[in-house]
Motif scaffolding. Structure first.
Motif, PDB file in Angstrom:
ATOM      1  N   ARG A 238       0.646  -1.201   0.064  1.00  0.00           N
ATOM      2  CA  ARG A 238      -0.185   0.008  -0.009  1.00  0.00           C
ATOM      3  C   ARG A 238       0.902   1.263  -0.121  1.00  0.00           C
ATOM      4  NH1 ARG A 238      -5.362  -1.353   2.140  1.00  0.00           N
ATOM      5  NH2 ARG A 238      -5.115  -3.441   2.925  1.00  0.00           N
ATOM      6  N   HIS A 239       2.068   1.395   1.081  1.00  0.00           N
ATOM      7  CA  HIS A 239       2.682   2.597   0.836  1.00  0.00           C
ATOM      8  C   HIS A 239       3.114   2.774  -0.378  1.00  0.00           C
ATOM      9  CE1 HIS A 239       1.986   1.476   5.207  1.00  0.00           C
ATOM     10  NE2 HIS A 239       2.497   2.706   5.508  1.00  0.00           N
TER      11      HIS A 239
ATOM     12  N   HIS B  39       0.818   4.153  -2.721  1.00  0.00           N
ATOM     13  CA  HIS B  39       0.211   5.437  -2.156  1.00  0.00           C
ATOM     14  C   HIS B  39       1.007   6.472  -2.954  1.00  0.00           C
ATOM     15  CE1 HIS B  39      -1.123   8.474   0.203  1.00  0.00           C
ATOM     16  NE2 HIS B  39       0.078   9.044   0.566  1.00  0.00           N
TER      17      HIS B  39
ATOM     18  N   SER C 187      -1.696   8.560  -5.098  1.00  0.00           N
ATOM     19  CA  SER C 187      -2.315   9.374  -4.099  1.00  0.00           C
ATOM     20  C   SER C 187      -2.550  10.748  -4.656  1.00  0.00           C
ATOM     21  CB  SER C 187      -1.505   9.370  -2.749  1.00  0.00           C
ATOM     22  OG  SER C 187      -0.103  10.035  -3.072  1.00  0.00           O
TER      23      SER C 187
ATOM     24  N   TYR D  17      -7.784   8.375  -4.702  1.00  0.00           N
ATOM     25  CA  TYR D  17      -7.639   7.102  -4.075  1.00  0.00           C
ATOM     26  C   TYR D  17      -6.797   7.500  -2.805  1.00  0.00           C
ATOM     27  CZ  TYR D  17      -8.043   4.833  -8.561  1.00  0.00           C
ATOM     28  OH  TYR D  17      -8.408   4.328  -9.633  1.00  0.00           O
ATOM     29  N   ASN D  18      -7.508   6.649  -1.754  1.00  0.00           N
ATOM     30  CA  ASN D  18      -6.744   6.527  -0.349  1.00  0.00           C
ATOM     31  C   ASN D  18      -6.622   5.059  -0.106  1.00  0.00           C
ATOM     32  OD1 ASN D  18      -5.816   6.718   2.300  1.00  0.00           O
ATOM     33  ND2 ASN D  18      -7.803   7.284   3.049  1.00  0.00           N
ATOM     34  N   VAL D  19      -5.461   4.719  -0.420  1.00  0.00           N
ATOM     35  CA  VAL D  19      -5.445   3.074  -0.252  1.00  0.00           C
ATOM     36  C   VAL D  19      -5.338   2.443   1.267  1.00  0.00           C
ATOM     37  CG1 VAL D  19      -3.931   3.016  -2.362  1.00  0.00           C
ATOM     38  CG2 VAL D  19      -2.650   3.285  -0.049  1.00  0.00           C
TER      39      VAL D  19
END
Length: 591
Positions: A24-25, A28, A32, A43-45
């Motif tokens: 995810r990071h 992002h 993002s 998007y906000n994972v």
């Protein structure tokens, strides 16, 4: 922000393409900053919703850093080689070319498709997540389906057909699009560059109405009639018989129809036919409201010239008007597409004669033809009144307290529910809280979960919970239904505790948002950008306050507080009960 997840391996081969595996990071950092046409982040994972859940093991994104060409891209959550991973999304940093088909996984849930370059394919069908195409799209057919999905496309779009069935699709611009079809309400929107009063260029996103019927452009062999919604639809096996083979739905022999050749003569004939109806009925105009659209035909005088006009106005908050004017004196035709303020004055418009090219003028021609078909029907007032009376009688018979109570058997129907029945009888089904209504339900649906009598006799279904077919039921943990929790049965999976009792459910209903039910959880989510008040929500909230002293639920967090409290008390007990019948369960939070 959650703790950074480990990447199980560096690369993976999916559909013949080698992708880098990202957590995810790392995803992002790439996505993002992607925004919609109002400069809001898409998007906000880390959000932990059905789009990017954090309860799955080994969640990953697959990244392609170079141009990609492949045969078919079906975005599944895992692969045969790696069945234990959970793919949250596919990210293509450059161009994506797929020879036959791009497809999401499921209408409820799917990995996200995120392409920063240009996307080229024959067929693309998306749903189940928020998808983003950042460098334009070229295809034959684009389909968007169901309200668990959304699509944003930046750059130019070239397509023969864009078809939306209850899924929002946003476009920056149409470069070469032949047909746009909304199966229900206008779900497709397009940005327009307009000149402001000071001469500056502004970008406005508007819903875009349909330009054709499916039969105007799709081959007849791929069409059938949907009896439930009384409309044209694609045959049920189009995915396997057309899309996966890389074939096209488009019938190019129908060019006369989808290009509106001969529209001028057809429009003049429509004017004459409707004018004859006016003379016969001794009226000055014809008017009909059908499926949230106002259709009309009028004669009028303007600037010393006589005109006839056929128009269609999409109401219910959209305020889109399309009209064709025939000047009797000059024999000129003028077409107008207008976006209106609430007082029906014009915000901005497209205007030209019937020879003008462009998707906007196809939408006007389609609206005029539809208006003519509706207005040209013979409406006998007596028959219509008789039908309305019969309908009202049927509705009364369909929902009566006596019949509703019969499904409760030996159990006494709670007094709070009786009061809710009375309110619904007065104001109508689905008019006071989105998609909710009380009705009689037999055990057929419960038996699809388990044929064991000990299971299906442990619940009493009593209400429709959302637009996709989920239902509310009492779980019979006590002989007094006032002491029984309310659960929701998801139409495609998932049984979850929702409220401790009837009053708690009524409190949730004041939020005026249908419940979302996934396999692993049920929750309430209101998107203020698309929220539309139920017709009688204010009356319902006043009634709930006066009858039960209930405050209005105003946020997702307020709704979560009620459902989480019920989970603490009954969540584990319900899971233990369901396990006895081999029904899949999930660990409940906050228990």
């Amino acid at each position: 922000m959650s703790k950074e997840e480990k990447v199980p391996f560096e690369t993976i081969v999916f559909s013949g393409v080698t992708f880098k595996v990202k957590n995810r990071h790392q995803a992002h950092e790439i996505i993002s900053n992607l925004t919609d046409f109002n400069n809001q982040n898409i998007y906000n994972v880390f959000e932990d919703t059905w789009r990017f859940p954090d309860y799955e093991k080994n969640p990953v994104f697959l990244l392609a850093e170079d141009d990609v060409q492949m045969d078919i891209l079906e975005m599944e959550f895992s692969t045969d080689e790696y069945p234990d991973i959970f793919i949250l999304g596919f990210i293509f940093k450059k161009d994506l070319t797929v020879n036959k088909l791009i497809s999401a996984y499921d209408t409820d849930n799917s990995p996200a498709l995120i392409v920063l370059g240009k996307t080229t394919t024959i067929n693309i069908t998306l749903f189940g997540s928020v998808h983003y195409l950042g460098g334009g799209l070229q295809c034959d057919v684009l389909l968007g389906e169901y309200n668990h999905g959304e699509l944003f496309v930046k750059g130019d779009v070239s397509a023969w057909l864009i078809y939306a069935d209850d899924m929002n699709m946003h476009f920056e611009g149409f470069n070469n699009v032949q047909a746009v079809i909304n199966a229900g309400r206008p779900d497709i929107s397009i940005c327009s560059r307009l000149t402001d009063t000071d001469g500056s260029i502004i970008l406005i996103e508007n819903y875009f109405p349909s330009t054709h019927k499916l039969s105007d452009i799709v081959a007849d062999s791929y069409l059938e009639h949907d009896e439930v919604y009384d409309r044209e639809t694609l045959v049920s096996d189009y995915y396997d018989t057309v899309f996966k083979k890389g074939d096209s739905l488009i019938d190019h022999s129908k060019e006369e129809r989808y290009s509106y050749n001969g529209f001028r003569d057809a429009f003049i004939d429509m004017i004459q036919t409707l004018s004859d109806k006016l003379e016969t009925e001794n009226e000055e105009s014809l008017f009909c409201n059908y499926e949230d659209t106002d259709y009309s035909f009028v004669h009028f005088e303007y600037d010393n010239k006589q005109y006839s006009q056929i128009s269609a106005t999409i109401v219910n908050g959209f305020n889109i008007r399309m009209r064709g004017l025939w000047c009797i004196d000059t024999q000129e035709i003028m077409l107008l597409l207008e976006y209106l303020y609430d007082d029906e004055s014009t915000k901005y418009q497209w205007m030209n004669d019937e020879t003008a090219e462009g998707i906007e003028f196809y939408s006007i021609k389609h609206a005029i033809i539809t208006a003519f078909e509706v207005l040209n029907k013979d409406y006998e007032e007596s028959d219509e009144e008789e039908y309305e009376e019969e309908y009202e009688e049927d509705a009364d018979e369909e929902f009566s307290l006596e019949e509703f109570s019969s499904q409760f058997g030996a159990y006494k129907i709670p007094e709070d529910l009786v009061k809710l029945c009375d309110f619904q009888s007065q104001y109508g089904e689905e008019t006071f809280s989105e998609c909710f209504y009380l009705h009689s339900i037999d055990k057929t649906g419960l038996k699809t979960w388990s044929e064991d009598e000990a299971f299906y006799d442990s619940f009493i279904e009593f209400a429709r919970a959302n637009g996709s077919g989920s239902s509310y039921a009492y779980w019979l943990v006590d002989s007094d239904l006032n002491k029984c929790p309310i659960v929701v049965f998801g139409d495609e999976g998932g049984i979850h505790v929702v409220a401790e009792n009837t009053q708690k459910l009524i409190s949730l209903l004041t939020y005026d948002t249908e419940i979302s039910v996934d396999h692993d959880k049920a929750y309430f989510y209101k998107d203020e950008d698309y929220y539309e008040e139920s017709e009688n929500i204010n009356e319902f909230r006043d009634w709930a306050k006066k009858t039960f002293n209930l405050s209005v639920i105003e946020t997702d967090e307020d709704a979560d507080a009620i459902t989480n409290e019920a989970k603490k008390i009954y969540g584990k007990k319900l899971n233990d009960f369901l396990t006895k019948f081999d029904i899949e369960t999930y660990d409940e939070e906050d228990m």
